[in-house]
Write a protein that holds these residues in place. Sequence first.
Motif, PDB file in Angstrom:
ATOM      1  N   ALA A 344       0.734  -1.466   0.205  1.00  0.00           N
ATOM      2  CA  ALA A 344      -0.047  -0.269   0.351  1.00  0.00           C
ATOM      3  C   ALA A 344       1.325   1.221   0.103  1.00  0.00           C
ATOM      4  CB  ALA A 344      -0.955  -0.477   1.078  1.00  0.00           C
ATOM      5  N   ALA A 345       1.858   1.728   0.773  1.00  0.00           N
ATOM      6  CA  ALA A 345       2.702   2.557   0.795  1.00  0.00           C
ATOM      7  C   ALA A 345       3.957   3.088  -0.286  1.00  0.00           C
ATOM      8  CB  ALA A 345       3.798   1.649   2.084  1.00  0.00           C
ATOM      9  N   LEU A 346       4.251   1.401  -1.645  1.00  0.00           N
ATOM     10  CA  LEU A 346       4.638   2.045  -2.160  1.00  0.00           C
ATOM     11  C   LEU A 346       3.458   2.015  -3.608  1.00  0.00           C
ATOM     12  CD1 LEU A 346       7.390  -1.011  -1.454  1.00  0.00           C
ATOM     13  CD2 LEU A 346       7.394   1.640  -1.915  1.00  0.00           C
ATOM     14  N   LYS A 347       2.231   1.983  -3.230  1.00  0.00           N
ATOM     15  CA  LYS A 347       1.451   1.200  -4.466  1.00  0.00           C
ATOM     16  C   LYS A 347       1.063   2.697  -5.800  1.00  0.00           C
ATOM     17  CE  LYS A 347      -2.724   3.926  -1.742  1.00  0.00           C
ATOM     18  NZ  LYS A 347      -2.155   4.955  -2.863  1.00  0.00           N
ATOM     19  N   ASP A 348       1.607   4.431  -5.505  1.00  0.00           N
ATOM     20  CA  ASP A 348       2.123   4.741  -6.224  1.00  0.00           C
ATOM     21  C   ASP A 348       3.443   5.631  -7.054  1.00  0.00           C
ATOM     22  OD1 ASP A 348      -0.278   6.141  -4.992  1.00  0.00           O
ATOM     23  OD2 ASP A 348       0.128   7.538  -4.003  1.00  0.00           O
ATOM     24  N   GLN A 349       4.710   3.955  -6.799  1.00  0.00           N
ATOM     25  CA  GLN A 349       5.198   4.417  -6.890  1.00  0.00           C
ATOM     26  C   GLN A 349       5.752   2.963  -8.283  1.00  0.00           C
ATOM     27  OE1 GLN A 349       8.409   5.940  -6.374  1.00  0.00           O
ATOM     28  NE2 GLN A 349       7.267   7.239  -4.345  1.00  0.00           N
ATOM     29  N   PRO A 350       5.656   3.636  -9.767  1.00  0.00           N
ATOM     30  CA  PRO A 350       5.818   3.042 -10.467  1.00  0.00           C
ATOM     31  C   PRO A 350       6.906   1.616 -10.437  1.00  0.00           C
ATOM     32  CG  PRO A 350       7.561   4.806 -11.181  1.00  0.00           C
ATOM     33  CD  PRO A 350       6.545   5.134 -10.344  1.00  0.00           C
ATOM     34  N   ALA A 351       6.504   0.632 -11.402  1.00  0.00           N
ATOM     35  CA  ALA A 351       7.379  -0.354 -10.588  1.00  0.00           C
ATOM     36  C   ALA A 351       8.929  -0.700 -11.751  1.00  0.00           C
ATOM     37  CB  ALA A 351       6.892  -1.533 -11.739  1.00  0.00           C
ATOM     38  N   ARG A 352      10.002  -0.360 -11.107  1.00  0.00           N
ATOM     39  CA  ARG A 352      10.951  -0.492 -11.800  1.00  0.00           C
ATOM     40  C   ARG A 352      11.735  -1.401 -12.803  1.00  0.00           C
ATOM     41  NH1 ARG A 352      14.852   1.702  -7.793  1.00  0.00           N
ATOM     42  NH2 ARG A 352      13.567   2.733  -5.951  1.00  0.00           N
ATOM     43  N   GLN A 353      12.382  -0.937 -14.112  1.00  0.00           N
ATOM     44  CA  GLN A 353      13.217  -1.414 -14.478  1.00  0.00           C
ATOM     45  C   GLN A 353      14.279  -2.284 -14.227  1.00  0.00           C
ATOM     46  OE1 GLN A 353      11.793  -1.411 -17.824  1.00  0.00           O
ATOM     47  NE2 GLN A 353      10.236   0.481 -17.117  1.00  0.00           N
ATOM     48  N   PRO A 354      14.125  -3.449 -14.827  1.00  0.00           N
ATOM     49  CA  PRO A 354      14.263  -4.284 -14.111  1.00  0.00           C
ATOM     50  C   PRO A 354      16.533  -4.293 -13.620  1.00  0.00           C
ATOM     51  CG  PRO A 354      13.736  -5.171 -15.460  1.00  0.00           C
ATOM     52  CD  PRO A 354      12.881  -4.194 -16.043  1.00  0.00           C
ATOM     53  N   TRP A 355      17.215  -3.946 -12.815  1.00  0.00           N
ATOM     54  CA  TRP A 355      19.052  -3.615 -12.894  1.00  0.00           C
ATOM     55  C   TRP A 355      19.202  -5.261 -13.105  1.00  0.00           C
ATOM     56  CZ3 TRP A 355      21.915  -5.139  -9.089  1.00  0.00           C
ATOM     57  CH2 TRP A 355      20.612  -5.203  -7.574  1.00  0.00           C
ATOM     58  N   ALA A 356      18.321  -6.021 -12.383  1.00  0.00           N
ATOM     59  CA  ALA A 356      19.942  -7.410 -12.274  1.00  0.00           C
ATOM     60  C   ALA A 356      18.709  -8.488 -13.149  1.00  0.00           C
ATOM     61  CB  ALA A 356      19.967  -7.592 -11.169  1.00  0.00           C
ATOM     62  N   THR A 357      19.070  -9.504 -13.834  1.00  0.00           N
ATOM     63  CA  THR A 357      18.269 -10.074 -14.034  1.00  0.00           C
ATOM     64  C   THR A 357      19.028 -11.847 -13.655  1.00  0.00           C
ATOM     65  OG1 THR A 357      19.803 -10.329 -15.725  1.00  0.00           O
ATOM     66  CG2 THR A 357      17.550  -9.427 -16.064  1.00  0.00           C
ATOM     67  N   LYS A 358      18.400 -13.077 -14.149  1.00  0.00           N
ATOM     68  CA  LYS A 358      18.701 -14.680 -13.694  1.00  0.00           C
ATOM     69  C   LYS A 358      19.511 -14.572 -14.148  1.00  0.00           C
ATOM     70  CE  LYS A 358      16.696 -18.918 -13.232  1.00  0.00           C
ATOM     71  NZ  LYS A 358      15.994 -20.387 -13.224  1.00  0.00           N
TER      72      LYS A 358
END
Length: 572
Positions: A344-358
Amino acid sequence: MNPLPDHFTVSDYLIQRLYEAGLRDVFTVPGDYVARWFDYIDDPARNPDTPLTRLGCRSELEAGYAADAYARLRGIGCAAVTYGVGAFSLVNPVAGSYVERLPVVAISGSPGTAATDRPFARTYKILLHHATGNYRADRDAYQHITVAAEIIRDAAHAPAEIDRALGLALAYKRPIYLELWRNLWDAECARPQGALAVPKPPCSQTAVTQAAAHAAARITAATKPLFWAGVELQRYGLQDAFRALRVQTGLPYITSLLAKSVLAETTVGFVGTYTGPSSDYTTYQTVADSDLLVVTGDLITDDYEGIVQADFTTMIVAYDNAVRIGAATYSDVPLAEFLAALAAALKDQPARQPWATKGSATIDPDYRPFPPDLVTYARFFKRMETWVEADMTLVPDESSSMYVSCNIPVNRANGFVSQAAWGAIGYASAAGFGLSVADPAARPVVFAGDGGFQMVAQTISSMAHYGRNPVVFIMENAIYGIEQALTNSATYTEDQPFNAYNKIPKWEYAEFARALGAKAARVATLEHLETVLAEVKEDRDHVWLVQVVLPERDIPSEILRLATNTPPSPGQ
């Protein structure tokens, strides 16, 4: 067997409440103080709507480890033993369940008010069998490794005492100890009233809100935040909640060895299993590059001392009903409430672009040259990467196999079980038995050191007797390999002698397993290994033991890196 009474008894009550809690099977070792309860379990007509199945074990270690593993899949486990000699032998498995948060019910019978029990001992000044003389000693031994340790002496109070203890076990995901005077097994008591009450852990909504706001601010300000998914997500059924939070934020995540496969490792955002310096390079470097670790429900052990020392003042750790953010601690914050409040506290934050991958987790190659036709740790586990299938559950023992096996991809949630925090050698073989009972559709594949296997070897008999089908690979080199690496790694790099206390006697494991009713093979070459692997995979109806003969001075490079605190290099 003496006929069971017509009235409703304490035995019936215990069976019905355990069934209601989700239990279907009990792992047992007989003894006269507890045996009467087994009569109730074994009578199919006694509790037809709430039946339990009793599985006899060869030792209390086996029963406790099997119940622990069973609880990892079913949410509750149970081991029942006799007083004194049985209860004290069960202490070690229960301690492991306590550390790794598993609601295992340890049940013991003890001397009661029968003519030959406590009154007889008092009158004639004698010591009863299996007793120390302090008739609270068993309960006292369990008080620090359970969330409730009860001696039940009275049938009228038994229902409330059983309910209270079971509720605490389910609420806090910790073991309990129930010791019943043996005259109570047939004693009349009230039937269960209503559903079993499971208390909610203490929760301060103010602390939840403050912790979530503080964590959200840290995450928003960080450049490369990283989730560390932990074992409490599985214990409390929060895997879907964590997955949703990860999707919402776009953050990548790692797991610890204890929490490996908390989600299927095909899940978007998964980087790898972090095991300190023994990690694969991509996972290790991702953790090193992160400027904020957000630990969601994980027990942090000294396997991670390096990263904790470096990041202690900044990392976020939500575990055991509290949240620590740097030096600030918020108490009475259940993990479920924290995850919801953080989302809920992060609901207004857009999803981050991936900075690390598998990364492509790989098995380190042999650290020294061996003849090309021989089986080695590296060659064996490299083959396991493609031999293992999605319906197999991997179970490495606390041995030289544990850290290398975590590089095998697990594409099913809860498909990897290890006692990575408590670390009792021998756990995995008996755990394979418990897992095969908890989920017959998933075949356990055990990687056991020969030293650990010798502690619980008879569990092969239980597997065969009950028609279970685990595969147990015994990695045989007659050495406590991980112990040797930790005490003197130069044994492997400079050919220094082995410590005498790390040498163990050789067994003919395959012959031993056949004598106990299992299928078995002994392999030392890669060609023979391929033949046996094909036969094992084809035969899903029997337990198999495969004795894998290794060069004496072979050790996984992952173990050497762990022992010498050497970070991985690119390509590892």
